[in-house]
Design an enzyme around this catalytic site. Structure first.
Site, short mmCIF file in Angstrom:
data_model
loop_
_atom_site.label_atom_id
_atom_site.label_comp_id
_atom_site.label_asym_id
_atom_site.label_seq_id
_atom_site.Cartn_x
_atom_site.Cartn_y
_atom_site.Cartn_z
N LYS A 78 0.88 -1.20 0.05
CA LYS A 78 -0.02 0.21 -0.03
C LYS A 78 0.87 1.18 0.02
O LYS A 78 2.10 1.20 0.22
CB LYS A 78 -0.95 0.01 1.29
CG LYS A 78 -0.27 0.11 2.56
CD LYS A 78 -1.15 -0.04 3.72
CE LYS A 78 -0.33 -0.13 4.98
NZ LYS A 78 -1.30 -0.20 6.23
N TYR A 112 12.43 31.88 4.75
CA TYR A 112 11.20 32.58 5.09
C TYR A 112 11.00 32.90 6.58
O TYR A 112 11.62 31.93 7.36
CB TYR A 112 10.12 31.62 4.87
CG TYR A 112 9.78 31.59 3.27
CD1 TYR A 112 9.46 32.62 2.46
CD2 TYR A 112 9.75 30.26 2.53
CE1 TYR A 112 9.11 32.62 1.03
CE2 TYR A 112 9.23 30.10 1.17
CZ TYR A 112 9.17 31.23 0.49
OH TYR A 112 8.89 31.15 -0.80
#
Length: 369
Positions: free
Chosen positions: A38, A264
Site C-alpha cells: 500500500k 522564510y
C-alpha cells in the site's frame, strides 16, 4: 551506487530480496506470505516492488484501497490482492478487477453481499477482519453468529481468510497484551471454523509479529515495513537493508554573514559567518516543516549538515560551514547509512511516516540486480 544529479528516490531491489529472504527464514515451510504494498509500496513504487516479490515467490498482496489494487492489475499483476479498507463506493472496481475485500462490519457484510448478488457472483472471496484490541476496524467475537447466519443465506461470497491485526507486537513491554490478542484471535477462529463448516486461511502476524511471536504465524503472515528495511528493533535492523535512498544535490552555496538570515520568516539568523547549501527538496517532496531550525539533517560527503531555518515547499537550506563540498555535490536525506529511523526520531516520528511521505514528483530510479 550512482551519484545523484537531481532529487531521486533509489529503489534497491537487492535490498528488497535480502529483506524478503530474512523475513521468510523466520516462518515454517508452507506458511503463506502476504506482502503489503500500500501507499505506493511504502513510498517507493508498488508495481516495481510487486513484480520483484512475485519473482521471489510471494503468495498474496495487500493494499489499503481499491484504486491501489487497480494500479497493480493495470500492470498485469495477477497475484491475489487483499484490500484492507474497502469502501462501498469502490465495490465496482473491487469486483471488476478481482480484488478481495476485507469485510469488517455487519453493515459492510450486508452491502457487499447485496452487491455481489446483484452482479451474479458465486463464491466471491472475502476476508473477515476481527478486532482483538487495536480498535480500528473489525468484527468482534459476538458477531460470529451473525456472520455465519448471513453467509448461510447466500452463495455469492465465500470466506477466503479470517484475520486480525496486532497493536503492539514490536513492544515487548506489551507482550501480555499481544498474547491476549493472539489467544483472542485463536478463539474466534476456532468458533468461526466450527460454525462455517470449512477452514479459511488464518493470519494476524505483521512484521514484528513474525519476528517476536512465532505462535501467531498461523496459515499466513503479513509483512510491510520489514520488506522495506525496518524491523522496529535495532537488532533486527542489522539483518535488514533499507530499500529506498532519497538523494538530492547542492544547487547553490551561500556565505551568510553574522546577523544575516536564511529563508522564510528569517527562520535562521547567523550567530557567526556560516556557509549554507540550498537543496532542491522541500515539504512538497516529503520533508515536513517539523524539520528545520536545527531539527533534522542531510548527509554530504559523509558529514551531517543540519537543516537551517524553515523548510520551504521546494527547497531546504543546510549548514555546510565545516563540510568540504561544492555546488553539484550529492546530499543523502535517508538511506542505508543515514537511516529513516534516525532522521524520523529527530521529530519524534517513525520511519513509516518519513518514507511514505516521499512525493510522487520525486523521480524513482530502480537499482536492479
Amino acid at each position: 551506487m550512482p551519484k545523484a544529479s537531481e532529487t531521486v528516490l533509489e529503489i534497491d531491489l537487492n535490498a528488497l530480496a535480502n529483506n524478503y529472504r530474512y523475513i521468510t527464514s523466520k516462518i515454517k515451510s508452507g506458511t503463506k506470505v502476504l506482502a503489503v504494498v500500500k501507499a505506493f509500496g511504502y513510498g517507493s513504487d508498488s508495481v516495481v516492488i510487486a513484480r520483484e516479490l512475485i519473482d521471489l515467490g510471494v503468495d498474496y498482496f495487500a493494499v489499503a484501497y481499491a484504486n491501489e489494487g487497480e494500479t497493480l492489475r493495470n500492470a498485469s499483476v495477477a497475484t491475489p490482492i487483499l484490500v484492507l479498507h474497502p469502501l462501498p463506493f469502490n465495490f465496482e472496481i473491487t469486483v471488476n478487477r478481482c480484488l478481495e475485500p476485507s469485510i469488517y462490519s455487519r453493515k459492510m457484510l450486508e452491502e457487499f453481499i447485496a452487491f455481489a448478488e446483484e452482479k451474479k457472483q458465486k463464491n466471491y472471496p472475502i476476508h473477515l477482519k476481527f478486532n482483538t484490541g487495536l480498535n480500528r476496524l473489525g468484527f468482534v467475537e459476538n458477531d460470529v453468529d451473525f456472520i455465519v447466519e448471513r453467509l448461510s443465506k447466500t452463495e455469492s461470497v465465500k470466506v477466503k481468510s479470517a484475520f486480525s491485526h496486532l497493536a503492539a507486537s514490536e513492544d515487548l513491554k506489551e507482550k501480555q497484551f499481544t498474547l491476549t490478542q493472539i489467544e483472542g484471535f485463536r478463539r474466534i477462529s476456532e468458533e468461526l471454523i466450527l460454525k462455517l463448516g470449512y477452514k479459511p486461511l488464518l493470519h494476524c502476524a505483521n512484521t514484528s509479529g513474525i519476528i517476536n511471536f512465532p505462535e501467531a504465524h498461523f496459515d499466513m503472515v503479513r509483512t510491510g515495513i520489514g520488506l522495506y528495511g525496518f524491523g522496529n528493533d535495532k537488532e533486527e535492523n542489522k539483518h535488514l537493508k533499507p530499500v529506498g535512498t532519497l538523494k538530492t544535490v547542492i544547487s547553490q552555496i551561500h556565505k551568510i554573514e553574522k546577523g544575516e538570515s536564511v529563508g522564510y520568516n528569517r527562520g535562521y539568523i547567523a550567530e557567526n559567518t556560516t556557509r549554507s547549501a540550498t537543496l532542491p527538496i522541500g515539504h512538497a517532496d516529503g520533508i515536513p516543516r517539523s524539520y528545520g531550525k536545527g531539527k533534522g539533517w542531510v548527509t554530504i560527503n559523509g558529514e551531517k549538515a543540519a537543516i537551517l531555518g524553515n523548510v520551504c515547499m521546494d527547497m531546504i537550506m543546510v549548514d555546510v560551514t565545516n563540510i568540504a563540498c561544492e555546488e553539484g555535490d550529492e546530499a543523502i536525506v535517508f538511506g542505508p547509512s543515514a537511516t529513516a529511523d534516525e532522521l524520523s526520531a529527530a521529530i519524534n516520528s517513525i520511519s513509516y511516516e518519513l518514507i511514505t511521505a516521499v512525493s510522487q514528483r520525486v523521480k524513482r530510479v530502480v537499482l536492479r540486480k
